[in-house]
Design a protein around this motif. Sequence first.
Motif, PDB file in Angstrom:
ATOM      1  N   THR A   1      -9.055 -75.120  94.172  1.00 13.40           N
ATOM      2  CA  THR A   1      -7.954 -74.400  93.543  1.00 13.40           C
ATOM      3  C   THR A   1      -8.431 -73.016  93.116  1.00 13.40           C
ATOM      4  OG1 THR A   1      -6.985 -76.467  92.716  1.00 13.40           O
ATOM      5  CG2 THR A   1      -6.284 -74.408  91.656  1.00 13.40           C
ATOM      6  N   ILE A   2      -7.752 -71.991  93.596  1.00 14.93           N
ATOM      7  CA  ILE A   2      -8.137 -70.604  93.324  1.00 14.93           C
ATOM      8  C   ILE A   2      -6.990 -69.925  92.584  1.00 14.93           C
ATOM      9  CG2 ILE A   2      -8.785 -68.398  94.338  1.00 14.93           C
ATOM     10  CD1 ILE A   2      -9.869 -69.968  96.732  1.00 14.93           C
ATOM     11  N   PRO A   3      -7.277 -69.367  91.394  1.00 10.58           N
ATOM     12  CA  PRO A   3      -6.195 -68.706  90.644  1.00 10.58           C
ATOM     13  C   PRO A   3      -5.875 -67.333  91.224  1.00 10.58           C
ATOM     14  CG  PRO A   3      -8.258 -68.525  89.448  1.00 10.58           C
ATOM     15  CD  PRO A   3      -8.536 -69.383  90.649  1.00 10.58           C
ATOM     16  N   ASN A   4      -4.638 -66.909  91.031  1.00  5.61           N
ATOM     17  CA  ASN A   4      -4.193 -65.570  91.404  1.00  5.61           C
ATOM     18  C   ASN A   4      -3.847 -64.818  90.114  1.00  5.61           C
ATOM     19  OD1 ASN A   4      -3.282 -63.644  93.550  1.00  5.61           O
ATOM     20  ND2 ASN A   4      -1.374 -63.832  92.385  1.00  5.61           N
TER      21      ASN A   4
ATOM     22  N   ASN B   1      -1.310 -65.661  87.184  1.00  3.25           N
ATOM     23  CA  ASN B   1       0.135 -65.863  87.326  1.00  3.25           C
ATOM     24  C   ASN B   1       0.480 -66.822  88.465  1.00  3.25           C
ATOM     25  OD1 ASN B   1      -0.507 -64.299  89.515  1.00  3.25           O
ATOM     26  ND2 ASN B   1       0.839 -62.563  88.974  1.00  3.25           N
ATOM     27  N   GLY B   2      -0.536 -67.487  88.997  1.00 10.41           N
ATOM     28  CA  GLY B   2      -0.300 -68.468  90.057  1.00 10.41           C
ATOM     29  C   GLY B   2      -1.630 -69.003  90.574  1.00 10.41           C
ATOM     30  N   GLN B   3      -1.553 -69.920  91.548  1.00 10.85           N
ATOM     31  CA  GLN B   3      -2.771 -70.471  92.132  1.00 10.85           C
ATOM     32  C   GLN B   3      -2.477 -70.973  93.540  1.00 10.85           C
ATOM     33  OE1 GLN B   3      -3.451 -73.590  89.206  1.00 10.85           O
ATOM     34  NE2 GLN B   3      -2.673 -75.149  90.607  1.00 10.85           N
ATOM     35  N   TYR B   4      -3.551 -71.127  94.310  1.00 10.53           N
ATOM     36  CA  TYR B   4      -3.408 -71.694  95.648  1.00 10.53           C
ATOM     37  C   TYR B   4      -4.673 -72.482  95.967  1.00 10.53           C
ATOM     38  CZ  TYR B   4      -6.304 -67.702  97.023  1.00 10.53           C
ATOM     39  OH  TYR B   4      -7.325 -66.785  97.143  1.00 10.53           O
TER      40      TYR B   4
END
Length: 791
Positions: free
Chosen positions: A706-709, A697-700
């Motif tokens: 880039t790491i997904p959340n 539902n997001g990433q940072y």
Amino acid sequence: MISLKKGLTLLLLVIVNVLFAQETITLSGTITDANSNETLIGVNIIFPELQTGTNTNEYGFYSISLPKGAYKIQISYLGYTTITETITFSEDNIINYKLAESSETLNEVVIKQDVEKLNIKKPQMSVNALSINTIKQMPVVLGEVDVIKSITLLPGVTNAGEGSSGFNVRGGAVDQNLILLDEATIFNSSHLFGFFSVFNPDAIKDIKLYKGGIPAKYGGRVSSVLDIYQKDGNSNEFHMNGGIGIVSSRLLAEGPIKKGKGSFLFGGRSSYAHLFLPLFDIDNIAYFYDLNTKLSYRFNDNNSIYLSGYFGRDVFNISDSFENTYGNAVVNFRWNHLFSDKLFSNMSLIYSDYYYGLNLNFVEFDWDSGIQNFNFKYDLKHYISTNFKLDYGINSIYYKFNPGEIKPSSATSGINPFKLTDKYAFENAVYIDAEHKISNTLALSYGLRLSSFLRLGQNELNIYENDNPLVFNEELQIYEKAEPIDTERFERSDVIKSFVNLEPRLSLAYQINDNASIKASYNRMTQYLHLLSNTTSPTPLDVWTPSGKYVKPQLLDQVAIGYFRTFKDNRYSLEVESFYKTIKNRIDYTDGADLIANNAIEQVILNGRARAYGLEILLKKNEGKFKGWLAYTLSKSEQQTEGRTPSETGINNGEWYNTAFDKTHDISLTGSYQLNDKWTFNSNFLFQTGQPTTFPNGQYEYNGITIPNYESRNSSRLPAYHRIDISATYNPNPESTKRWKGEWVFGIYNLYNRRNAASISFGENRMTGANEATRLAIFGIIPSVSYNFKF
């Protein structure tokens, strides 16, 4: 005033009259097919004048106690001609019956479960039985008849989607199903990673699925029991039958060893689609083969022996650089002995082996793993009276678990040999089951199973501080592996950990009238084995592990209540059931858990709990040119793993979440229409709520990466699954008297080409740099044709 002497005389006369009035005789025997001498399971023996009856057990034997006198007897079994005769009973009698098939055509469709009125009275519930003839008529993928996919058309049974292994029952996991073939445990029921089942339909005699109300003789799993029996073989004359399809063919031969006494059966299947791959410059290989065997011999009316076996293998090869081989092998020796006309026994000695192997030529090493067990069973059926029957027995299983071994495949390999620690266990049980008819309207089935499990000694076992193999990092809010502080070695005869559990069972049926009844059941069951898999559909690489010092057994409590009714002289039947079950000690995995080649699995698991509840409806049409059923299930399946202390988050913050096999709605419609003697048409429609999954539902970004959340576990779903399958069976010479008889089966799987999602993955588009979702679909529309024959 009556004198004391006269009073005693009168009392004596009353006692004598009562005793003579209650004097009974016992009728027993075996019921077989008139042509093949094959024993028949579940044949109804009914005495209309007495309003009582019984049916044959798993070995074709029956026994019933009756008052002396002359009565009409009716012996009926769908697909066979009913025997009706009047017999005078004055003493115990053994009568063996032979039933003649009502039709000799290959394409006869029979649905036999819960058709006879007698079943309204029986306390057994949550049980589905399908005849093998019905299964053979169902349209299936690539034209290959499939036992496992057929039972997913029943209420309460689903799978993880196309190309998936196993099946799920009432919100349970695949490893919670006990699958038996001639009483031997099958650990992997699928060929080619789930495209086909391991059961050759030509070799199968009887199939029964227990979803609840499970008799005490079964144990070791907490979701269901699929009990499958192979044919014994024709002891009168030699016959062969088989089929030729697009991707596979099968052939079965059976005949007498000694006419009327002994028989043999040999059946084989193999796929061959891989032979055509080189024509398309594809050097990959994927195929399976299996073999069913059975020898039987009846020494006399009291003693029969059977030797049955199954061997199957799958081979998957990619460009000679990767080869995967896996499969089951089972052998069972059985002895049926009749102590008296009321006491029947069966002794079984069983060996079962599930093997999984990898040959990784590109890195020059081999991987082997598997599970073996040796099983001793001794079961007795005691027909004490018409109203009271007992089943009791013992069961002992010795297990050896090989989690995995790495061996270099060449002298130049840089891989060092490595062996995961073998595990050993001993599972024992003693049980007793009673079927008790209290009155004409109330019947009970109750029993008790006492099970024990001994985790035996192994070469090495990790020791942790405070016996805690998993620690919680409060700063990072994650679980981490604990470092062992020591190791302990054991002798094989040592007991590392032992468990003992009482498993009561209770079912009852209250008959409202001749056509309707209400039933209820309660089950307590224990499962000591666990399949280590954190994927939606298990793969052959997944390994089994026993309960022990750090892994607790799963404990099930299930209640169910149902309403059962027949309409219009049994032409229609309705079954409505509601169930609720809870499971303690259900394994859950920490985020990012690595299960493959893990020698300390206790470092990545937590014990949680699960629950499932739902409503099942089955409406069937049992007679006429059109037969079939409509099945609907409304259910919920959830799991929860709370933190062990108030500071721990547990899994999913300790909140309930959907299991990977939760399907809110499950609808299946199955129909067969016999147009005439030559043509029969069949169709299936399936609809299932999409299976739960977890989406990002997001990433940072962190250090340029880039790491997904991800959202909460299993809080989203794949699109709904649905499809229509159709088939037509053509018998060109239905009235032919020749020994050779054949039929053509034409089918279309997924008629409207629905691209059902097996999974949805997320990634970055290399061209645009934008995030995108990719849906993977296994099958579209698939036509098929096969030719079946027998002679």
